[in-house]
Design a protein around this motif. Sequence first.
Motif, PDB file in Angstrom:
ATOM      1  N   VAL A 134      15.555  48.939  44.510  1.00 29.51           N
ATOM      2  CA  VAL A 134      16.524  48.973  43.418  1.00 29.51           C
ATOM      3  C   VAL A 134      15.814  49.412  42.140  1.00 29.51           C
ATOM      4  O   VAL A 134      14.606  49.214  41.987  1.00 29.51           O
ATOM      5  CB  VAL A 134      17.200  47.603  43.193  1.00 29.51           C
ATOM      6  CG1 VAL A 134      18.106  47.238  44.345  1.00 29.51           C
ATOM      7  CG2 VAL A 134      16.150  46.519  42.965  1.00 29.51           C
ATOM      8  N   ASN A 135      16.573  49.991  41.230  1.00 29.58           N
ATOM      9  CA  ASN A 135      16.035  50.398  39.932  1.00 29.58           C
ATOM     10  C   ASN A 135      16.044  49.221  38.958  1.00 29.58           C
ATOM     11  O   ASN A 135      16.583  48.157  39.259  1.00 29.58           O
ATOM     12  CB  ASN A 135      16.869  51.556  39.358  1.00 29.58           C
ATOM     13  CG  ASN A 135      16.753  52.818  40.189  1.00 29.58           C
ATOM     14  OD1 ASN A 135      15.653  53.282  40.481  1.00 29.58           O
ATOM     15  ND2 ASN A 135      17.897  53.380  40.582  1.00 29.58           N
ATOM     16  N   ASP A 141      17.789  48.848  36.426  1.00 26.78           N
ATOM     17  CA  ASP A 141      19.160  48.489  36.044  1.00 26.78           C
ATOM     18  C   ASP A 141      19.944  47.903  37.211  1.00 26.78           C
ATOM     19  O   ASP A 141      21.159  47.757  37.147  1.00 26.78           O
ATOM     20  CB  ASP A 141      19.890  49.702  35.466  1.00 26.78           C
ATOM     21  CG  ASP A 141      20.057  50.833  36.489  1.00 26.78           C
ATOM     22  OD1 ASP A 141      19.600  50.675  37.639  1.00 26.78           O
ATOM     23  OD2 ASP A 141      20.635  51.871  36.125  1.00 26.78           O
ATOM     24  N   GLN A 142      19.235  47.564  38.301  1.00 30.46           N
ATOM     25  CA  GLN A 142      19.780  46.924  39.506  1.00 30.46           C
ATOM     26  C   GLN A 142      20.554  47.882  40.402  1.00 30.46           C
ATOM     27  O   GLN A 142      21.107  47.476  41.419  1.00 30.46           O
ATOM     28  CB  GLN A 142      20.649  45.713  39.146  1.00 30.46           C
ATOM     29  CG  GLN A 142      19.897  44.651  38.357  1.00 30.46           C
ATOM     30  CD  GLN A 142      20.737  43.425  38.030  1.00 30.46           C
ATOM     31  OE1 GLN A 142      21.859  43.273  38.521  1.00 30.46           O
ATOM     32  NE2 GLN A 142      20.218  42.558  37.180  1.00 30.46           N
ATOM     33  N   SER A 143      20.599  49.163  40.061  1.00 35.32           N
ATOM     34  CA  SER A 143      21.272  50.134  40.918  1.00 35.32           C
ATOM     35  C   SER A 143      20.426  50.430  42.154  1.00 35.32           C
ATOM     36  O   SER A 143      19.196  50.302  42.133  1.00 35.32           O
ATOM     37  CB  SER A 143      21.547  51.429  40.147  1.00 35.32           C
ATOM     38  OG  SER A 143      20.329  52.033  39.719  1.00 35.32           O
ATOM     39  N   GLN A 180      23.885  51.174  50.787  1.00 32.03           N
ATOM     40  CA  GLN A 180      24.292  51.421  49.407  1.00 32.03           C
ATOM     41  C   GLN A 180      25.770  51.086  49.192  1.00 32.03           C
ATOM     42  O   GLN A 180      26.143  50.468  48.194  1.00 32.03           O
ATOM     43  CB  GLN A 180      24.024  52.877  49.031  1.00 32.03           C
ATOM     44  CG  GLN A 180      24.372  53.200  47.567  1.00 32.03           C
ATOM     45  CD  GLN A 180      23.863  54.561  47.143  1.00 32.03           C
ATOM     46  OE1 GLN A 180      23.446  55.378  47.973  1.00 32.03           O
ATOM     47  NE2 GLN A 180      23.880  54.822  45.856  1.00 32.03           N
ATOM     48  N   TYR A 194      26.192  47.318  49.206  1.00 36.64           N
ATOM     49  CA  TYR A 194      25.589  46.730  48.002  1.00 36.64           C
ATOM     50  C   TYR A 194      26.487  46.956  46.789  1.00 36.64           C
ATOM     51  O   TYR A 194      26.662  46.069  45.962  1.00 36.64           O
ATOM     52  CB  TYR A 194      24.196  47.335  47.788  1.00 36.64           C
ATOM     53  CG  TYR A 194      23.490  46.881  46.544  1.00 36.64           C
ATOM     54  CD1 TYR A 194      23.278  45.532  46.271  1.00 36.64           C
ATOM     55  CD2 TYR A 194      23.001  47.819  45.625  1.00 36.64           C
ATOM     56  CE1 TYR A 194      22.603  45.118  45.130  1.00 36.64           C
ATOM     57  CE2 TYR A 194      22.301  47.415  44.482  1.00 36.64           C
ATOM     58  CZ  TYR A 194      22.120  46.075  44.240  1.00 36.64           C
ATOM     59  OH  TYR A 194      21.459  45.669  43.098  1.00 36.64           O
ATOM     60  N   LYS A 228      26.200  49.003  44.133  1.00 33.70           N
ATOM     61  CA  LYS A 228      25.657  49.296  42.806  1.00 33.70           C
ATOM     62  C   LYS A 228      24.885  50.605  42.829  1.00 33.70           C
ATOM     63  O   LYS A 228      24.211  50.893  43.795  1.00 33.70           O
ATOM     64  CB  LYS A 228      24.725  48.180  42.327  1.00 33.70           C
ATOM     65  CG  LYS A 228      25.413  46.860  42.069  1.00 33.70           C
ATOM     66  CD  LYS A 228      24.431  45.851  41.500  1.00 33.70           C
ATOM     67  CE  LYS A 228      25.072  44.488  41.314  1.00 33.70           C
ATOM     68  NZ  LYS A 228      24.126  43.483  40.742  1.00 33.70           N
TER      69      LYS A 228
END
Length: 463
Positions: free
Chosen positions: A263-264, A266-268, A458, A461, A463
């Motif tokens: 995840v990044n 920013d939680q994406s 994805q 999830y 996000k």
Amino acid sequence: MVSRGYALRTKGLIPLVGVALALSACGGDKDNGAATGSASPGPSASASGSAASGDPASLKAKITFMQWGTQEEVNQTKELLKKFNEKFPNIQVDVASKDWETYWTAITAQAASQTLPDVYKMDEAYLDKYAKLGAMKDLTSLMSANGFDASEFEPNVLKKLQSGGKQYALPRDANTIVVFYNKKLFADPKSNPAGAPVPTGQMSWDDLIDIAKKMTLDKSGKTAADAGFNPSGVAQWGLMMDAAGSADSVLESQLWSNGAKLVNDDQSFAMNSPEALEVLRKFSSLITELHVVPNFGQAQSISKDPFLALSTGKVAISFGGSWNTSEYKTAGIDFEAILPPKFKEEKTVVQETGYAIGPTTKNEQAAWTLANWLSGPEGQIALAEQGQSVPANKKAAEAYFAKDEGYDKKVFIESQQYAIPVPFFDGKEKLLWDIIPQKLTNPLSGKGDLQKAIDDIQKAYGK
């Protein structure tokens, strides 16, 4: 204990309904009441205890401390508190405990009723949830006001107990995920007919795979590197690894090792990248093409917890947690611990617990004094001398090394400097413990397309 992902997936998510509403009305001057269990806060001298002439050693208060764990672990905590009271004799600490699952139910209920303990143990996996609910005091200003020495910890060790850039717990221990190998299997020509060398820390994956091929034997004694090897009749596995089931402890760090992420910031979702797909294809090939790692069904027949597979004597190399060493010893395994293999950079996982302070404590200074001592050099050295946990404070390393356990314990301290800086956040535990195991297990075993699995992860999830 078992790998956190395996343990928590079977227990479900923490019930937090109604907590946010209750905490929104929480006032700092409200009595925090009694902790569930044997602890009771009793009367206190003032909102932050009392200290004669500003001497911290004379600070006078009665506070509560709560933890999860066995009776043995509670007794160990009480031994630590005896040392604490040698320096702070006027701070009485009442200890309460629960088993793991009951603990979080109790903490959630106490948060809702504003009766949290003065100090309590917090697991990094749930820190973000409770921080956002206001169930822990932000310790950032207390650290600054009391001269907290952050240099005693690896930066990423502290970061894993933060939420929104603020520190909500002080580190207690730093359990790490490393690689273990069975020394006896490598030394015996019957189990190592090809004369494979023992693995070393920070090997490349290709080098480790070469060793695993030589240490994987079929029932006729042929290795996975030999012509005529029978992958349907494996008697000894070269490597045990469940990348999907151990997403939090194995997969995520290896993604980072190859320049990818789960995840990044920013939680994406970030796993839809060529670098991540490369890792998954490599791990799948270990099962489907090279036959040095068992598929999920085969692994479960060896050990329900893949981290304990080394204990069976049928696995040469395995990922495992620092806490597994006692189980290997009980099984009579002569083992060594090394840093994990790498794609491009060495990356490891540190699983932490810490000390949080209840937001409504009427004994803030005494609570801080306890949490800071337990996390500081004196408390961490005392913890290290007990030999039950890997200390998070670097100043306790020598005390931890002093107890000879027959293997290289330094790897558990060294691995902390390679820890990936990825705190948990609300929703990540579902991704790690539910979605990835469900969507990725079969494709890694050759039953499904890996790119489609990434897309499905994805989508689930969201996000």
